[in-house]
Design an enzyme around this catalytic site. Structure first.
Site, PDB file in Angstrom:
ATOM      1  N   GLU A 334      49.693  42.651 -50.037  1.00 47.42           N
ATOM      2  CA  GLU A 334      51.132  42.349 -50.132  1.00 47.42           C
ATOM      3  C   GLU A 334      51.638  43.165 -51.313  1.00 47.42           C
ATOM      4  O   GLU A 334      51.253  42.905 -52.453  1.00 47.42           O
ATOM      5  CB  GLU A 334      51.353  40.855 -50.373  1.00 47.42           C
TER       6      GLU A 334
HETATM    7 ZN   LIG Z   1      54.329  40.504 -43.394  1.00 44.32          ZN
END
Ligand SMILES: [Zn+2]
Length: 465
Positions: A334
């Site tokens: 992320e």
């Molecule tokens: Zn995502």
């Protein structure tokens, strides 16, 4: 990362969020879930709250009413794929691109895969270290596809990393074959560009990171179909089918699924809050800690996706890559998140909105990937798994072969029967669960019918003739 809807109106019941979502342009799918009564009730409640806010504050709350549009000075539109194709054409000795199309029940999808291999496909003997990276699996996470473009530009030597000489870069890249999927969810991305800035699913409303077979279809208490619709079955979506075929044919040593919404370096598992046991897990952690130290200023969350993100995710790509494709290093990164953004301001929540942050994210994370290119083979060499110099197990094959039924041929060609078997077992397990469920339902209906007919007979018998 999954979108966590904040309670804009704390006094609203959950059904009221449907009405609020309608106002935010996300309504039609949720509308059908709500009864006409609750819609009317919530509409009036919403009006009441809105009037109350205006009266009390004398102004609209900017967090409720404002959202950030896509900044096309920073971001490409979906013409990014055209730019990437042009880049590949400028470097035929290093890069090539294949576009795979697939159709299912009138829904068509296509995925382009860029392959980096310095000496071209003919000279590849299968001894190279294989890395597969996917970007843009969720439509609204535009920054991830920009990162793909940056990494490909560095691989082609049109751009450079600040602290790495071309000679040292080339010595790292000589040993690698890298496949990059710059925009896995092209149809979802088009919806985002058309104005649905919170859309993360594919062109027909399925979350491509819940459509894989490992623990598919399980729903947590906070399940939200707008965010996590897993589809009608594992691999129901053409995009997921293409990605599965790509992964099984390429058989990578490293898989990275690149997302945004927070800053984190996840390893398996997503569907439970533990990491796998053994030496490969230790190596994965070592690699993530090095990336965190060098490129994330040590503030990235590290751990299993399920244990670290705050919710369990079922049917994810990374769990499939680890459990079924047996990728020894399988990750979900992320790369950016803005927690200060309001819940309906999706572009701002998932993507940098100023030039400085935009450049910082691309610089930090492209450097992180080149650290993986450098350190990954060394760490995995210590484990020894899958690194088989000269082995034809890992032969680089065109993904077009797969469309001609390559998957099943492969089991006999390379003797990897177990892998194909495991693919089948995952699906059989899911169908078996469905079969059990329907059997129980049928039994229940059958018993209910018998008891009803018995009670009817008693009533008839009691009536005097
Ligand atoms: Zn995502």
């Amino acid at each position: 990362m999954k979108h966590r809807t904040e309670a804009c109106f704390s006094s609203f019941s959950s059904s009221c969020f449907s009405t609020v979502s309608l106002v935010m342009g996300r309504g039609p799918r949720l509308l059908s879930l709500t009864s006409s009564f609750s819609i009317s009730f919530c509409f009036f409640a919403f009006l009441q709250d809105a009037v109350f806010l205006v009266v009390v504050n004398g102004n609209n709350n900017p967090n409720l009413m404002s959202w950030t549009p896509i900044d096309h000075d920073l971001y490409h539109s979906s013409n990014l794929m055209e730019q990437i194709k042009a880049l590949v054409q400028r470097h035929p000795g290093k890069l090539n691109i294949e576009t795979v199309k697939s159709r299912n029940k009138g829904y068509q999808a296509e995925i382009s895969v860029v392959t980096y291999c310095r000496e071209g496909r003919e000279s590849d003997d299968g001894s190279k270290f294989r890395i597969l990276i996917s970007f843009g699996q969720h439509g609204r996470e535009l920054i991830t596809s920009e990162l793909a473009f940056r990494i490909l530009s560095i691989l082609s030597e049109e751009q450079f990393l600040p602290n790495m000489s071309p000679a040292s870069l080339n010595s790292i890249l000589d040993k690698l074959v890298i496949k990059v999927v710059p925009m896995e969810n092209l149809n979802g991305r088009k919806l985002v560009e058309a104005g649905d800035l919170c859309e993360r699913r594919n062109g027909r409303g399925v979350d491509l990171n819940r459509n894989w077979s490992v623990d598919w279809g399980k729903k947590e208490k906070d399940y939200d179909p707008y965010e996590e619709n897993p589809g009608t079955a594992p691999f129901s979506e053409p995009e997921t089918q293409i990605m599965r075929k790509l992964a099984v044919s390429f058989d990578p040593h490293v898989w990275v699924n690149v997302h945004s919404g927070m800053e984190a370096l996840f390893m398996p598992y997503d569907h439970k809050n533990t990491t796998p046991y053994g030496l490969p897990t230790h190596q994965m952690k070592l690699l993530l800690e090095e990336v965190n130290h060098l490129h994330c200023q040590k503030h990235c969350v590290i751990g299993s996706g399920g244990g670290s993100v705050g919710y369990l995710a079922h049917g994810t790509a990374t769990d499939f890559m680890y459990d079924v494709v047996k990728v020894p290093m399988a990750f979900t990164f992320e790369i950016y998140g803005n927690r200060a953004a309001s819940s309906n301001d999706c572009f701002k929540m998932f993507n940098p909105t100023d030039l400085t942050t935009f450049n910082r994210v691309l610089n930090d994370w492209s450097a992180a990937f080149f650290t993986i290119f450098k350190v990954g083979p060394r760490l995995l060499g210590e484990v020894g798994s899958k690194v088989l110099p000269g082995s034809n197990l890992a032969k680089w094959v065109s993904i077009d072969d797969y469309l001609d039924g390559y998957l099943m041929e492969r089991s006999s060609r390379y003797g990897k029967k177990m892998e194909v078997l495991e693919l089948g077992i995952q699906e059989i397990r899911t169908y078996f669960r469905l079969f059990l469920l329907s059997s129980v339902l049928l039994m229940f209906m059958f018993c209910a019918r018998i008891s009803k007919s018995k009670s009817n007979r008693q009533v008839i018998a009691s009536i005097p003739i």
